[in-house]
Motif scaffolding. Sequence first.
Motif, PDB file in Angstrom:
ATOM      1  N   TYR A 265      56.721  78.696  24.120  1.00 15.85           N
ATOM      2  CA  TYR A 265      57.316  77.473  23.581  1.00 15.85           C
ATOM      3  C   TYR A 265      57.956  76.645  24.699  1.00 15.85           C
ATOM      4  CZ  TYR A 265      60.662  74.459  21.171  1.00 15.85           C
ATOM      5  OH  TYR A 265      61.391  73.380  20.753  1.00 15.85           O
ATOM      6  N   LEU A 266      58.629  77.318  25.631  1.00 15.73           N
ATOM      7  CA  LEU A 266      59.271  76.610  26.745  1.00 15.73           C
ATOM      8  C   LEU A 266      58.233  75.852  27.570  1.00 15.73           C
ATOM      9  CD1 LEU A 266      61.737  76.047  28.588  1.00 15.73           C
ATOM     10  CD2 LEU A 266      61.164  78.160  29.801  1.00 15.73           C
ATOM     11  N   VAL A 267      57.122  76.514  27.889  1.00 16.51           N
ATOM     12  CA  VAL A 267      56.073  75.849  28.665  1.00 16.51           C
ATOM     13  C   VAL A 267      55.536  74.642  27.905  1.00 16.51           C
ATOM     14  CG1 VAL A 267      53.795  76.115  29.716  1.00 16.51           C
ATOM     15  CG2 VAL A 267      55.457  77.970  29.878  1.00 16.51           C
ATOM     16  N   GLY A 268      55.333  74.805  26.590  1.00 14.66           N
ATOM     17  CA  GLY A 268      54.858  73.684  25.784  1.00 14.66           C
ATOM     18  C   GLY A 268      55.871  72.561  25.704  1.00 14.66           C
ATOM     19  N   ARG A 269      57.145  72.908  25.626  1.00 14.59           N
ATOM     20  CA  ARG A 269      58.183  71.899  25.483  1.00 14.59           C
ATOM     21  C   ARG A 269      58.324  71.044  26.737  1.00 14.59           C
ATOM     22  NH1 ARG A 269      59.717  68.958  22.115  1.00 14.59           N
ATOM     23  NH2 ARG A 269      60.203  70.585  20.579  1.00 14.59           N
ATOM     24  N   VAL A 270      58.239  71.643  27.928  1.00 17.59           N
ATOM     25  CA  VAL A 270      58.423  70.882  29.178  1.00 17.59           C
ATOM     26  C   VAL A 270      57.075  70.610  29.849  1.00 17.59           C
ATOM     27  CG1 VAL A 270      60.721  71.845  29.472  1.00 17.59           C
ATOM     28  CG2 VAL A 270      58.800  72.967  30.583  1.00 17.59           C
ATOM     29  N   TYR A 271      56.004  70.665  29.071  1.00 16.88           N
ATOM     30  CA  TYR A 271      54.642  70.514  29.593  1.00 16.88           C
ATOM     31  C   TYR A 271      54.448  69.282  30.475  1.00 16.88           C
ATOM     32  CZ  TYR A 271      49.552  71.256  29.321  1.00 16.88           C
ATOM     33  OH  TYR A 271      48.237  71.503  29.609  1.00 16.88           O
ATOM     34  N   PRO A 272      55.032  68.119  30.127  1.00 12.75           N
ATOM     35  CA  PRO A 272      54.759  66.924  30.938  1.00 12.75           C
ATOM     36  C   PRO A 272      55.237  67.002  32.383  1.00 12.75           C
ATOM     37  CG  PRO A 272      55.645  66.315  28.794  1.00 12.75           C
ATOM     38  CD  PRO A 272      55.805  67.786  28.915  1.00 12.75           C
ATOM     39  N   MET A 273      56.162  67.913  32.720  1.00 10.36           N
ATOM     40  CA  MET A 273      56.724  67.917  34.071  1.00 10.36           C
ATOM     41  C   MET A 273      55.927  68.761  35.055  1.00 10.36           C
ATOM     42  SD  MET A 273      60.006  70.506  33.998  1.00 10.36           S
ATOM     43  CE  MET A 273      60.084  70.537  35.787  1.00 10.36           C
ATOM     44  N   PHE A 274      54.948  69.537  34.593  1.00  8.79           N
ATOM     45  CA  PHE A 274      54.228  70.433  35.492  1.00  8.79           C
ATOM     46  C   PHE A 274      53.209  69.671  36.333  1.00  8.79           C
ATOM     47  CE2 PHE A 274      55.419  73.540  32.124  1.00  8.79           C
ATOM     48  CZ  PHE A 274      56.211  74.349  32.925  1.00  8.79           C
ATOM     49  N   THR A 275      53.139  70.039  37.599  1.00  4.94           N
ATOM     50  CA  THR A 275      52.166  69.456  38.517  1.00  4.94           C
ATOM     51  C   THR A 275      50.863  70.267  38.462  1.00  4.94           C
ATOM     52  OG1 THR A 275      52.881  70.857  40.352  1.00  4.94           O
ATOM     53  CG2 THR A 275      54.042  68.768  40.041  1.00  4.94           C
ATOM     54  N   PRO A 276      49.780  69.775  39.046  1.00  3.44           N
ATOM     55  CA  PRO A 276      48.526  70.550  39.065  1.00  3.44           C
ATOM     56  C   PRO A 276      48.682  71.929  39.692  1.00  3.44           C
ATOM     57  CG  PRO A 276      48.113  68.282  39.677  1.00  3.44           C
ATOM     58  CD  PRO A 276      49.587  68.404  39.561  1.00  3.44           C
ATOM     59  N   ASP A 277      49.427  72.023  40.777  1.00  4.98           N
ATOM     60  CA  ASP A 277      49.633  73.330  41.407  1.00  4.98           C
ATOM     61  C   ASP A 277      50.402  74.271  40.489  1.00  4.98           C
ATOM     62  OD1 ASP A 277      48.305  72.583  43.712  1.00  4.98           O
ATOM     63  OD2 ASP A 277      50.116  71.815  44.683  1.00  4.98           O
ATOM     64  N   ALA A 278      51.400  73.736  39.793  1.00  7.46           N
ATOM     65  CA  ALA A 278      52.159  74.562  38.851  1.00  7.46           C
ATOM     66  C   ALA A 278      51.264  75.022  37.711  1.00  7.46           C
ATOM     67  CB  ALA A 278      53.360  73.776  38.314  1.00  7.46           C
ATOM     68  N   PHE A 279      50.404  74.131  37.214  1.00  4.30           N
ATOM     69  CA  PHE A 279      49.476  74.511  36.147  1.00  4.30           C
ATOM     70  C   PHE A 279      48.552  75.641  36.597  1.00  4.30           C
ATOM     71  CE2 PHE A 279      50.119  70.304  33.927  1.00  4.30           C
ATOM     72  CZ  PHE A 279      50.510  70.856  32.723  1.00  4.30           C
ATOM     73  N   LEU A 280      48.066  75.540  37.816  1.00  7.55           N
ATOM     74  CA  LEU A 280      47.162  76.574  38.327  1.00  7.55           C
ATOM     75  C   LEU A 280      47.887  77.917  38.442  1.00  7.55           C
ATOM     76  CD1 LEU A 280      44.194  76.603  39.165  1.00  7.55           C
ATOM     77  CD2 LEU A 280      44.926  76.337  41.535  1.00  7.55           C
ATOM     78  N   PHE A 281      49.126  77.864  38.908  1.00  5.51           N
ATOM     79  CA  PHE A 281      49.940  79.083  38.979  1.00  5.51           C
ATOM     80  C   PHE A 281      50.117  79.689  37.587  1.00  5.51           C
ATOM     81  CE2 PHE A 281      54.091  81.178  38.849  1.00  5.51           C
ATOM     82  CZ  PHE A 281      53.986  82.060  39.922  1.00  5.51           C
ATOM     83  N   ILE A 282      50.423  78.850  36.605  1.00  8.58           N
ATOM     84  CA  ILE A 282      50.600  79.310  35.226  1.00  8.58           C
ATOM     85  C   ILE A 282      49.318  79.939  34.701  1.00  8.58           C
ATOM     86  CG2 ILE A 282      50.959  78.485  32.862  1.00  8.58           C
ATOM     87  CD1 ILE A 282      52.881  76.374  34.068  1.00  8.58           C
ATOM     88  N   ALA A 283      48.191  79.296  34.947  1.00  8.84           N
ATOM     89  CA  ALA A 283      46.908  79.800  34.440  1.00  8.84           C
ATOM     90  C   ALA A 283      46.595  81.182  34.994  1.00  8.84           C
ATOM     91  CB  ALA A 283      45.794  78.818  34.788  1.00  8.84           C
TER      92      ALA A 283
END
Length: 724
Positions: A265-283
């Motif tokens: 839920y936290l990731v979904g809630r603050v989703y707009p602030m993630f950069t491409p590198d952060a998204f890749l790390f999350i994935a």
Amino acid sequence: MIRYAYIIPLLPLASFFINIAVGKRLPRKGDWLSLATILACLAMSVGIFLEVFRAYDPNFKYHVVTPWLTVGDRFTLNVGILVDNITAVMLLVVTGVSTLVHLFSIGYMHGDPRYNRFFAYLSIFSFSMLGLVLSESFFFIYVFWELVGLSSYLLIGFWFEKKSAADACKKAFIANRVGDFGFLIGTLIIFVTCGVLGYDQVFQAIGEGKLSGTLLTIAGIGIFCGAIGKSAQFPLHVWLPDAMEGPTPVSALIHAATMVAAGVYLVGRVYPMFTPDAFLFIAYIGFITLFIAATIALTQNDIKKVLAYSTCSQLGYMIMGLGVGGYTAGLAHLTTHAAFKACLFLGSGSVIHAVHSQDLREMGGLRKKMPITFVTFLIATLAIAGVPGFSGFFSKDMILAAALEFGMKNPHHYILFFGALFTAGMTAFYMFRLVILTFFGAPKDHHKYDHAHESPPNMWVPLVVLAIFSFSFWFKSPFVEKGWFQTLITKPATVANIARSPAAPAPMEHAAVMAPAPEVVSAVSHGTSAPAGTPHAASPAVHGESPEGASHGETPAGAARGAEAEHEAHLAHKAHAYAMYSSVAVGALGIFLAFVVYSLGWIDPVRVMSALKPLHTFLQNKWYFDELYEATVIGGSKALSRGLAWFDLHVVDGLVNLAAQLGVFVSFLVGKFDNYVVDGAVNGLASATIGGGSILRRLQTGKLHHYVFVLAGGALVIFLIKAF
């Protein structure tokens, strides 16, 4: 109803205080109070959800704040609530599962000496989780985040007289503190650079470029570290299986829809602030977690341990889905997983309650003794296995489609899709292994089998309700292209301002079109004016227009944009079709293999284990993560503690003792100096005075002829001196 959303977390808080204070004196030790308050929360959550659903607007938003803390003219911290489509769904999920867990607990925990305390702990956990969902700022979500950790510590260690339970709650608490430290660092970076903590305020500040580039990536990963801890992601996943030492209703509450879902839920809630590198790390964190946990679940013999590692794996799916751009997919799987996993955990509790064992090797044939538990457990298993017609198929298929589409755009990341697809087959295999060993075949322990019986209605009614919600038609009709969930929960556009030169290559397919930032304080409803009592109306929250899983990348205006959108839609449709057929195929293969090995007996599992003994031992010992942490982190902490103790004992205490000894020695010298020099000088002067006085005293005889004699002698001396 939506105006009174702030009351929802206050009801279980009141129940907690009453139960913890006078619960033992209340009828039934206060269980009815906890159940009644969570039922009221459920009723209000249903009302809020229906209000949101009637609006059928992906931009629906109700946001009310009031100043809470003001520091001069520099900073104001607001307190308030934020209710949008995600909040409405999460409120329904949390209160729905919590209500059924409360009801199940009345039968399961009956006779426990700390019965009232258990329900008090359930209430404080519900308060913490509901407060987290309704929070509208990084500050208050962090506060409730820590309260969730505390209340889960109390629930996991409820039977603290067992060493295993006491160790498990400490392990969970410490592991979560590690992740929460990253969350704190990310929050501090946001506050220092942006000067605000409200979600909308932070997104606006990021959109204005106050926080960007590498520092924004670090802040995003820091926030995600909180999710790594709470949602048991690699490498902090080790606490979740041990947390099974808590009562089974706790396992269902914490590990199905609430605590572990908080990270997603936290990731979904603050989703707009993630950069491409952060998204890749999350994935990739999600991918590693889903694969490792599934392989461990293959070899576990404890029914709750299998479900625990299954939870880790499914949480990995959600996190990976969010990381590859499947925003709706990840949150959809969070919602569907809540129902079928809670059903599985409560079903395992029903089995444990009947046979008084958690070992699969002591079960078998229970479908005849426990038909309701068997049917509901089977339905939930079909859902988690991704069988068409069940909720898990609806959401997991979306995640696989998003991963495949991401791989099509970035071929060097195809491993995310194929690894997740292979894990889907493993999920179907180990879950049906669990069903077969528990409910099929001949009883392995006849004594336990003979005493087994179906659970009472207050235990099987929640199972039936959760099984009913494990079908996919609740989320999407087979006759429509998009269900209500896909319509209401749409992917927001990023506000991450990624600065790059025109010649630089475009970042990974996660950079989104910059959109106007939302207002700091707003109350937005579906095309109407702001509700009475709210600050003011503002523009709706920003949402992307691209299909689920599509690229976030910047596109040219005009015709090129239309062509790009058409290409994205075609790619998404193609990925969805391939993912759907392949997921059904691997799921069917996993189910077939489970029956071949554990039911039909065509393959002897003992011979397979013997042939693959090293691998089986490796997986059964959970990839030796506990041993690795024992030898490194824990062993290192102990070694550091011993080193610090030695340093304290020999260096710090040595310096103190040396200073003391020097003080004693100096005092000795000062004493000697005082005794022999100072006192000697004083005593010598006194002796000289006494001696001199003694001599002079002899001259003062008081006899006249002595004085005449002296005067005559003196005169003679003077005469002689004058003469010579």
